[in-house]
Design a protein around this motif. Structure first.
Motif, PDB file in Angstrom:
ATOM      1  N   ASP A 122       0.862  -1.179   0.000  1.00  0.00           N
ATOM      2  CA  ASP A 122       0.000   0.000   0.000  1.00  0.00           C
ATOM      3  C   ASP A 122       0.899   1.229   0.000  1.00  0.00           C
ATOM      4  O   ASP A 122       1.915   1.269   0.692  1.00  0.00           O
ATOM      5  N   LEU A 123       0.507   2.218  -0.763  1.00  0.00           N
ATOM      6  CA  LEU A 123       1.243   3.470  -0.856  1.00  0.00           C
ATOM      7  C   LEU A 123       0.326   4.578  -0.365  1.00  0.00           C
ATOM      8  O   LEU A 123      -0.804   4.707  -0.839  1.00  0.00           O
ATOM      9  N   ARG A 124       0.814   5.360   0.593  1.00  0.00           N
ATOM     10  CA  ARG A 124      -0.008   6.438   1.141  1.00  0.00           C
ATOM     11  C   ARG A 124       0.799   7.725   1.177  1.00  0.00           C
ATOM     12  O   ARG A 124       1.889   7.765   1.742  1.00  0.00           O
ATOM     13  N   ALA A 125       0.241   8.750   0.572  1.00  0.00           N
ATOM     14  CA  ALA A 125       0.854  10.076   0.598  1.00  0.00           C
ATOM     15  C   ALA A 125      -0.040  10.993   1.416  1.00  0.00           C
ATOM     16  O   ALA A 125      -1.258  10.975   1.270  1.00  0.00           O
ATOM     17  N   THR A 126       0.572  11.782   2.290  1.00  0.00           N
ATOM     18  CA  THR A 126      -0.207  12.675   3.142  1.00  0.00           C
ATOM     19  C   THR A 126       0.333  14.095   3.083  1.00  0.00           C
ATOM     20  O   THR A 126       1.536  14.311   2.959  1.00  0.00           O
ATOM     21  N   ASN A 127      -0.584  15.034   3.147  1.00  0.00           N
ATOM     22  CA  ASN A 127      -0.274  16.460   3.259  1.00  0.00           C
ATOM     23  C   ASN A 127       0.582  17.000   2.118  1.00  0.00           C
ATOM     24  O   ASN A 127       1.439  17.852   2.327  1.00  0.00           O
ATOM     25  N   LEU A 128       0.337  16.517   0.922  1.00  0.00           N
ATOM     26  CA  LEU A 128       1.045  17.035  -0.244  1.00  0.00           C
ATOM     27  C   LEU A 128       0.251  18.186  -0.853  1.00  0.00           C
ATOM     28  O   LEU A 128      -0.968  18.250  -0.725  1.00  0.00           O
ATOM     29  N   GLU A 129       0.958  19.075  -1.527  1.00  0.00           N
ATOM     30  CA  GLU A 129       0.274  20.102  -2.308  1.00  0.00           C
ATOM     31  C   GLU A 129      -0.553  19.388  -3.378  1.00  0.00           C
ATOM     32  O   GLU A 129      -0.127  18.369  -3.929  1.00  0.00           O
ATOM     33  N   ALA A 130      -1.716  19.912  -3.682  1.00  0.00           N
ATOM     34  CA  ALA A 130      -2.602  19.263  -4.650  1.00  0.00           C
ATOM     35  C   ALA A 130      -1.909  19.055  -5.995  1.00  0.00           C
ATOM     36  O   ALA A 130      -2.056  18.001  -6.621  1.00  0.00           O
ATOM     37  N   ALA A 131      -1.144  20.026  -6.439  1.00  0.00           N
ATOM     38  CA  ALA A 131      -0.452  19.900  -7.728  1.00  0.00           C
ATOM     39  C   ALA A 131       0.574  18.773  -7.691  1.00  0.00           C
ATOM     40  O   ALA A 131       0.757  18.059  -8.677  1.00  0.00           O
TER      41      ALA A 131
END
Length: 135
Positions: A122-131
């Motif tokens: 599973d890959l989870r990205a958090t709190n990134l800029e939308a772009a």
């Protein structure tokens, strides 16, 4: 309760915040005007935002947002939309605090990979800029 100590702490913390910080939400829940899911949305969005509880926003403003949120919830506003409305009200009440929260979230941004035990992950990205998240 068949849950971890950490889970129990979160449950108790949420319930204490509901009763102590948001009596208008607690009464609406107790009276059946709103459901538990929407009450939790209000608590998670607003807890510890009031100055009395160490937050950046005046208590009266938080109380007004909570009362407005009860109205939205009682009218059947879906939980996701309810959270968006509360967040918008918080930003309108204190734009500088919103900027500080955003800066903090950006510092905590990250990507986590966790194996699932079957050769996949599973890959989870958090709190990134939308772009940045749209790749």
């Amino acid at each position: 309760l068949n849950m971890s100590v950490a889970s129990a702490r979160y449950l108790v913390d949420d319930d204490l915040a509901l009763v102590r910080q948001f009596p208008v939400v607690w009464h609406a829940l107790a009276d059946g005007r709103i459901d538990e899911a929407r009450a939790k949305v209000v608590v998670k969005a607003l807890r510890y935002q009031a100055a009395t509880w160490g937050g950046p926003v005046d208590d009266a403003v938080i109380d007004a947002i909570a009362a407005q949120a009860v109205g939205w919830a009682a009218a059947g506003c879906p939980p996701t939309t309810l959270r968006e409305r509360i967040d918008a009200a918080l930003i309108a009440a204190d734009p500088e605090a919103a900027d500080r929260r955003k800066a903090l979230r950006k510092r905590e941004a990250g990507v986590r990979v966790q194996g699932t035990g079957d050769g996949l992950a599973d890959l989870r990205a958090t709190n990134l800029e939308a772009a940045d998240a749209s790749w």
